[in-house]
Scaffold this active site. Sequence first.
Site, PDB file in Angstrom:
ATOM      1  N   TYR A  33       0.831  -1.202   0.000  1.00 15.92           N
ATOM      2  CA  TYR A  33       0.000   0.000   0.000  1.00 15.92           C
ATOM      3  C   TYR A  33       0.864   1.249   0.000  1.00 15.92           C
ATOM      4  O   TYR A  33       2.082   1.193   0.214  1.00 15.92           O
ATOM      5  CB  TYR A  33      -0.975   0.003   1.185  1.00 15.92           C
ATOM      6  N   LYS A 149       6.360  -1.769   2.250  1.00 15.10           N
ATOM      7  CA  LYS A 149       5.134  -1.207   2.829  1.00 15.10           C
ATOM      8  C   LYS A 149       3.977  -2.163   2.555  1.00 15.10           C
ATOM      9  O   LYS A 149       3.352  -2.114   1.494  1.00 15.10           O
ATOM     10  CB  LYS A 149       4.878   0.193   2.247  1.00 15.10           C
ATOM     11  N   GLU A 182      11.554   2.917  14.722  1.00 13.50           N
ATOM     12  CA  GLU A 182      10.636   3.919  14.159  1.00 13.50           C
ATOM     13  C   GLU A 182       9.321   3.830  14.903  1.00 13.50           C
ATOM     14  O   GLU A 182       9.160   3.024  15.824  1.00 13.50           O
ATOM     15  CB  GLU A 182      10.425   3.674  12.661  1.00 13.50           C
ATOM     16  N   LEU A 207      10.777   1.341   7.718  1.00  7.94           N
ATOM     17  CA  LEU A 207      10.234   1.808   6.450  1.00  7.94           C
ATOM     18  C   LEU A 207      11.011   3.047   6.014  1.00  7.94           C
ATOM     19  O   LEU A 207      11.318   3.918   6.835  1.00  7.94           O
ATOM     20  CB  LEU A 207       8.747   2.172   6.604  1.00  7.94           C
TER      21      LEU A 207
HETATM   22  N1  PDD Z   1       2.473   5.342   7.482  1.00  3.56           N
HETATM   23  N2  PDD Z   1       7.022   4.099   9.277  1.00  3.56           N
HETATM   24  C1  PDD Z   1       5.871   3.387   9.220  1.00  3.56           C
HETATM   25  C2  PDD Z   1       5.831   2.064   9.903  1.00  3.56           C
HETATM   26  C3  PDD Z   1       4.764   3.905   8.521  1.00  3.56           C
HETATM   27  O1  PDD Z   1       3.636   3.188   8.447  1.00  3.56           O
HETATM   28  C4  PDD Z   1       4.857   5.185   7.908  1.00  3.56           C
HETATM   29  C5  PDD Z   1       3.722   5.774   7.141  1.00  3.56           C
HETATM   30  C6  PDD Z   1       6.060   5.882   8.003  1.00  3.56           C
HETATM   31  C7  PDD Z   1       6.257   7.216   7.338  1.00  3.56           C
HETATM   32  O2  PDD Z   1       6.326   7.072   5.947  1.00  3.56           O
HETATM   33  P1  PDD Z   1       5.917   8.259   4.955  1.00  3.56           P
HETATM   34  O3  PDD Z   1       6.693   9.445   5.375  1.00  3.56           O
HETATM   35  O4  PDD Z   1       6.292   7.754   3.643  1.00  3.56           O
HETATM   36  O5  PDD Z   1       4.424   8.468   5.131  1.00  3.56           O
HETATM   37  C8  PDD Z   1       7.127   5.305   8.674  1.00  3.56           C
HETATM   38  C9  PDD Z   1       1.317   5.730   6.683  1.00  3.56           C
HETATM   39  C10 PDD Z   1       1.070   7.187   6.662  1.00  3.56           C
HETATM   40  C11 PDD Z   1       0.120   4.905   7.115  1.00  3.56           C
HETATM   41  O6  PDD Z   1       0.320   3.726   7.336  1.00  3.56           O
HETATM   42  O7  PDD Z   1      -0.987   5.420   7.175  1.00  3.56           O
END
Ligand code: PDD
Length: 287
Positions: A33, A149, A182, A207
């Site tokens: 996703y 992801k 994280e 991630l």
């Molecule tokens: N989540 N780490 C994890 C485990 C995440 O699920 C996310 C993002 C991030 C930040 O990634 P980015 O900057 O690319 O959004 C880091 C999204 C927003 C979600 O699951 O809704």
Amino acid sequence: MSRIAYVNGRFVAKTDAVVHIEDRGYQFADAGYEVWALFGGKLSDPEGHFARLERSLGELRIPMPMSRKALTVVLKETVRRNRVSEGLVYLQVSRGVAPRDHAFPAADTPPAIVITVSRVDREASEARARKGVAVVTTPENRWGRCDIKTVGLLPNAMAKQKAREVGAVEAWFVDDLGLVTEGASSNAWIVDRDGALRTRDTNANILRGVTRLSLLDVARQAGLKVEERPFTPQEALDAQEAFITGAGTLVLPVVLMDGKPIGSGKPGPVAARLRALYIEHAKATAV
Ligand code: PDD
């Protein structure tokens, strides 16, 4: 209200939007996703998110369901139909529908696509950023491919619930070495005692946040000292500032960890500046 979803080639009312019970995303979490922040109805940081989507699906050996260009059109059309200007767009691509068998189905099984859009109240999120949020720490218990992801997010959901139950907004995973990896849905950062900006390097099992990557650039351009280097929870408590980044949170100051104040216990100037600079960047790159 956002009410239209895109499901396998059709725009449908969210109340009627359903997937097959043998969708592999549903049965095996066999899906990738992406989430884009929307500014003025446009997708921010498009290059980073599309590149990561292609990489995630590539690692999972799920074909891209359509070209990047076609996907952009469909994502934007879903946003337009929902009349959302400020918000998030969510895309999920599963390995498709097939009789339940752990191994992959026939190679010609088409991937299944779902797109939904949600609205974000930017004023409320600015107010939250001015106040700062709390995090809790929790032992790292995820699989070894957090760089992909995927919708296999049960440990993340459980960690987030642990946070919510004590009034915190995020949970920070701490690995066997005692280092923060994280957040459950965001990347973790500190401004350490020497004033350096620190976030975990991507050799670790995290991630590769798109917001993280853009912010590293933005921070360097702003003349800040940046280090992709891990930190312990104690270093976070001793830090000047801490914050999280993600498409949903953008740059959000963290002022409490496990009930103890970080720095002054109030959002600091570096996070506030980086939030403003990141939002500028997000708006400028949006398509
Ligand atoms: N989540 N780490 C994890 C485990 C995440 O699920 C996310 C993002 C991030 C930040 O990634 P980015 O900057 O690319 O959004 C880091 C999204 C927003 C979600 O699951 O809704």
